[in-house]
Scaffold this motif. Sequence first.
Motif, short mmCIF file in Angstrom:
data_model
loop_
_atom_site.label_atom_id
_atom_site.label_comp_id
_atom_site.label_asym_id
_atom_site.label_seq_id
_atom_site.Cartn_x
_atom_site.Cartn_y
_atom_site.Cartn_z
N THR A 124 0.86 -1.31 -0.07
CA THR A 124 0.01 -0.04 0.13
C THR A 124 1.03 1.28 -0.01
OG1 THR A 124 -0.04 -0.01 2.35
CG2 THR A 124 -2.01 -1.18 1.29
N ASP A 153 1.45 3.50 -2.46
CA ASP A 153 0.89 4.51 -3.15
C ASP A 153 -0.72 4.32 -3.37
OD1 ASP A 153 0.16 2.75 -5.20
OD2 ASP A 153 1.82 3.06 -6.24
N TRP A 154 -1.33 5.49 -3.77
CA TRP A 154 -2.75 5.44 -3.69
C TRP A 154 -3.37 4.42 -4.47
CZ3 TRP A 154 -5.19 8.00 -0.07
CH2 TRP A 154 -6.45 8.18 -0.10
N LEU A 192 -3.22 1.29 -2.73
CA LEU A 192 -4.40 1.23 -1.52
C LEU A 192 -5.68 1.08 -2.01
CD1 LEU A 192 -4.50 2.20 1.46
CD2 LEU A 192 -4.76 4.47 0.97
N ASP A 202 -9.07 4.24 8.40
CA ASP A 202 -8.02 4.57 7.85
C ASP A 202 -7.94 5.19 6.49
OD1 ASP A 202 -7.13 3.46 10.26
OD2 ASP A 202 -6.14 1.68 9.55
N TYR A 203 -8.78 4.58 5.65
CA TYR A 203 -8.69 5.25 4.30
C TYR A 203 -9.35 6.69 4.21
CZ TYR A 203 -9.92 5.21 -0.89
OH TYR A 203 -9.82 5.70 -1.95
N GLN A 210 -9.25 8.76 6.76
CA GLN A 210 -8.26 9.52 7.17
C GLN A 210 -7.21 10.12 6.14
OE1 GLN A 210 -8.83 11.22 10.26
NE2 GLN A 210 -10.57 9.90 10.61
N GLN A 211 -7.03 8.96 5.22
CA GLN A 211 -5.91 9.29 4.33
C GLN A 211 -6.14 10.06 3.31
OE1 GLN A 211 -2.70 8.35 5.43
NE2 GLN A 211 -2.32 7.32 3.39
N LYS A 212 -7.55 9.99 2.91
CA LYS A 212 -8.20 10.94 1.94
C LYS A 212 -8.29 12.34 2.38
CE LYS A 212 -12.57 10.33 0.50
NZ LYS A 212 -13.97 9.64 0.25
N LYS A 229 -6.14 13.78 4.60
CA LYS A 229 -4.71 14.12 4.67
C LYS A 229 -4.16 14.65 3.10
CE LYS A 229 -3.10 11.66 8.48
NZ LYS A 229 -2.23 10.21 9.08
N VAL A 230 -4.74 13.79 2.06
CA VAL A 230 -4.15 14.00 0.81
C VAL A 230 -5.02 14.80 0.03
CG1 VAL A 230 -3.78 12.59 -1.28
CG2 VAL A 230 -3.14 11.55 0.84
#
Length: 301
Positions: free
Chosen positions: A132, A134-135, A138, A196-197, A199-201, A203-204
Motif C-alpha cells: 500500500t 501508493d494511492w 491502497l 484509515d482510508y 483519514q488518508q483521504k 490528508k491527501v
Amino acid sequence: MPVLTQSPIQSFLDYLKFEKRYSRHTIVSYQNDLDQFFSFLASQYDGIPLKSITHSIVRSWVVELMEDEIQAKSINRKISALRSFFKYQLKTGVIEKTPMSNIIAPKVSKRLPTFVNEQDTKQLMEALNTATEDWKSLNAKMLFVLFYATGMRLSELINLKETQVDKSKSYIKVLGKGNKERVIPITKDVLTIIEDYRQQKRKVFEEPAEILLVTEKGKPLYAKYAYLLVKKYLGEQAKNLEKKSPHVLRHTFATHLTNNGADLNAVKELLGHASLAATQIYTHNTIEKLKDVYKKAHPKA
C-alpha cells in the motif's frame, strides 16, 4: 431508427426510469437492445409500424442474432427487453396483441461461478496488506477487502458514500438494483480499514469527495478503473482463474459463505438477489465438498 418508433421507445424508457426506478446502466442496456431490434426492422421491413410486428418478424431477428454467433445469454436478455417493451405497449393501449407470445428463448448452458479458493484468498489479502505504498495500491486493497467482505456489485461499491457506512452499528447500507436498500454487516477490522482510508483521504485531498473510494486525483472511482485494478491483482495472485473481474470476488464472497454453512436465504439477502433461484448457483461447491466427504468416508463409496 424509424421516427415512428421513437416515441414508444422513449415513453417506455421513461417508464423504466421514473416508475420502475431502474439504474442508468440497466436503462442503457434496454435502449441498446431496442435500438438494435428497430434498426433490424428498418433495414429488413422498411420501418414497419408497431401494430404490424408479428412473432415471425421477431423470430427472424432472433435467428439473425444466432447466425451472428451472439451468445444465448445475450439473446435471452434482448428477448427479455422486447417482452417488457411490448408488455408496456399493450398496457398503454399502443398495441392490442404482443408478438412475443410464441417466442422461445434459446437454452443457456449453465456455467458455474468462478471464485477464488479460501487459501488463495488469504494469500491475496496478505499480499495486498503489504503493498500500500501508493494511492493505487491502497485502492486495490480497499476494493478487495470490500468486495470480499460484503459481496457488493461493482456499481454499488463505486457509488458507495461515506455516510452509508455506519460505524456505531457495524454495517453498510447498500443501494442495489431498482434502488432497493439492504444492510450488510461488517467486522471491526473492515471498519478500521475503511476509517484509515477516510483519514488518508483527508490528508491527501483538500476537498475529499463524499463517495468513499476515489482515484489518485481525488475524483470518485469509476467502473473501468476498479475493473482493471481487480483484474491486474487477480492475474498476479490467482493465475489459474478462468475469469478475472470484480464479479469473481462477489462469487467468492457467496461461495465461501455457503461452504461454511450460511443459510441460503441469508446469502440471498446479503447479495440483494430478488429470488432464491439466483442464489442457488452457490450451492455447487458445497455439493462437490459433500461428494468428496462421501467418497472418503463411506465404506461402499
